[in-house]
Design a protein around this motif. Sequence first.
Motif, PDB file in Angstrom:
ATOM      1  N   VAL A 306       0.841  -1.200   0.000  1.00 40.90           N
ATOM      2  CA  VAL A 306       0.000   0.000   0.000  1.00 40.90           C
ATOM      3  C   VAL A 306       0.872   1.244   0.000  1.00 40.90           C
ATOM      4  O   VAL A 306       2.045   1.208   0.382  1.00 40.90           O
ATOM      5  CB  VAL A 306      -0.942   0.020   1.223  1.00 40.90           C
ATOM      6  CG1 VAL A 306      -1.945  -1.110   1.131  1.00 40.90           C
ATOM      7  CG2 VAL A 306      -0.147  -0.071   2.522  1.00 40.90           C
ATOM      8  N   HIS A 310      -2.223   5.212   2.843  1.00 41.44           N
ATOM      9  CA  HIS A 310      -3.061   4.120   3.328  1.00 41.44           C
ATOM     10  C   HIS A 310      -3.430   4.308   4.795  1.00 41.44           C
ATOM     11  O   HIS A 310      -4.575   4.019   5.189  1.00 41.44           O
ATOM     12  CB  HIS A 310      -2.337   2.790   3.130  1.00 41.44           C
ATOM     13  CG  HIS A 310      -3.137   1.593   3.541  1.00 41.44           C
ATOM     14  ND1 HIS A 310      -4.299   1.225   2.909  1.00 41.44           N
ATOM     15  CD2 HIS A 310      -2.951   0.683   4.541  1.00 41.44           C
ATOM     16  CE1 HIS A 310      -4.792   0.135   3.471  1.00 41.44           C
ATOM     17  NE2 HIS A 310      -3.987  -0.211   4.468  1.00 41.44           N
ATOM     18  N   PRO A 408      -6.825  -2.721  -0.634  1.00 37.28           N
ATOM     19  CA  PRO A 408      -7.683  -1.557  -0.402  1.00 37.28           C
ATOM     20  C   PRO A 408      -8.779  -1.466  -1.471  1.00 37.28           C
ATOM     21  O   PRO A 408      -8.670  -2.035  -2.555  1.00 37.28           O
ATOM     22  CB  PRO A 408      -6.719  -0.369  -0.509  1.00 37.28           C
ATOM     23  CG  PRO A 408      -5.352  -0.945  -0.354  1.00 37.28           C
ATOM     24  CD  PRO A 408      -5.416  -2.345  -0.871  1.00 37.28           C
TER      25      PRO A 408
END
Length: 423
Positions: A306, A310, A408
């Motif tokens: 990420v 994030h 995500p």
Amino acid sequence: MKKFVLIAAALGIAAAAAIALAWPRDQFIPASSPAAWAATPANIARGAYLARAGDCMACHTARGGVEYAGGRAIETPFGRMVAPNITPDSATGIGAWSADDFWNALHNGKSRDGRLLYPAFPYTNYTQVTRADSDALYAFMRSVPAHQRASEPHQLRFPYNQQLALAGWRLLYFKPAVFEPQPSRSAEWNRGAYLVEGLGHCAACHSSRNTLGAPSGALAGGLIPVIGWYAPSLTSDAEAGLGKWQVAEIVQLLQTGVSPRATVVGPMAEVVQQSLQHLSEPDLGAMAVYLKSLPHTPVDKPAIVVGAEHEQVIAQGKRLYETHCIDCHGADGKGLPPHYPPLAGNRAVTMDSPVNAIRSVMNGGFAPGTAGNPRPYGMPPFSHVLNDQEAASLVTYLRSSWGNQAAPVSSREVNRYRAVPLD
């Protein structure tokens, strides 16, 4: 030139001969006797049970309409299909059909007038139904009240609206064949396989489809076209694989819609409410035994990489969770199953495809009302409370907390699945 024409003609004849040899032949199995489809109480009761197992009403009854009188629209990537009237009305239903005609539709995918049927009617699965069960279904369908309602025409794009194109599809993807029990397996396993693969037509949803709409990767999961729900893989431990479940837990889920491990929502809730809850415990147990036996792939999720932002997304998602979700699902994400399902370790949350988690947050999560769970708890929708970016942060938090590890979710994905397609 003449030689070229002769060669081309020869190749054309050879191609036609090859197609003729490969062409799927109609398979006819006669009824054991007229008594098999006679309108006796026993035949009608058995047929009614089988109609529940096949969930025939789900497609052949419009919302608020007369049972089995058709009219329910099915949106597909190829156009709009409308389920026909299958009540015994002689003018607009199947009142003029014989038991052989009925069998031919289920088994060979052909209407009484010889037209090829579209596989939205899952004859690719129903072909496995025995002639005896087909005759019992016929007896039941002849017993329902006749209702005059002309079937609406399909609205398919060219060339999908052509019988020739459908014939080519069948050549590639369909071969009629009654279910053959495996001698090396138990009677219970074979009964489960017959129900799952045949009448239950589970692969119709729980398989991906190629560009021509043919299922591939049997029971390996797939996005249900147009309606925007993902039917999870029944062979993967990362999705809905049941190999590590107890038979009793699977039966409970299929019968009531809830269990300590999971709760069904979306299209599967309708299947449980209209079909599976009405099956006998031996049949549900047989389905559970078969589903547990499917080859399954272990969970092997790679590390999620990420970006720097994030942590901000997670922080916002946590705040939203504490505002909207914590009272039911708990600070530890363990919930209070079966009514408030756990989010920690919940495979519906951590699947590669986040669509079901998004749909549940946006549109609410509602278990079916069943005899075993007559007052189901439901989760309210939050589409009117959360914008796309907030919903993405919340779902990302769910997929990253309490040991969950999944990629995500973007606001674009939320926006794609925010709307509920109309029936």
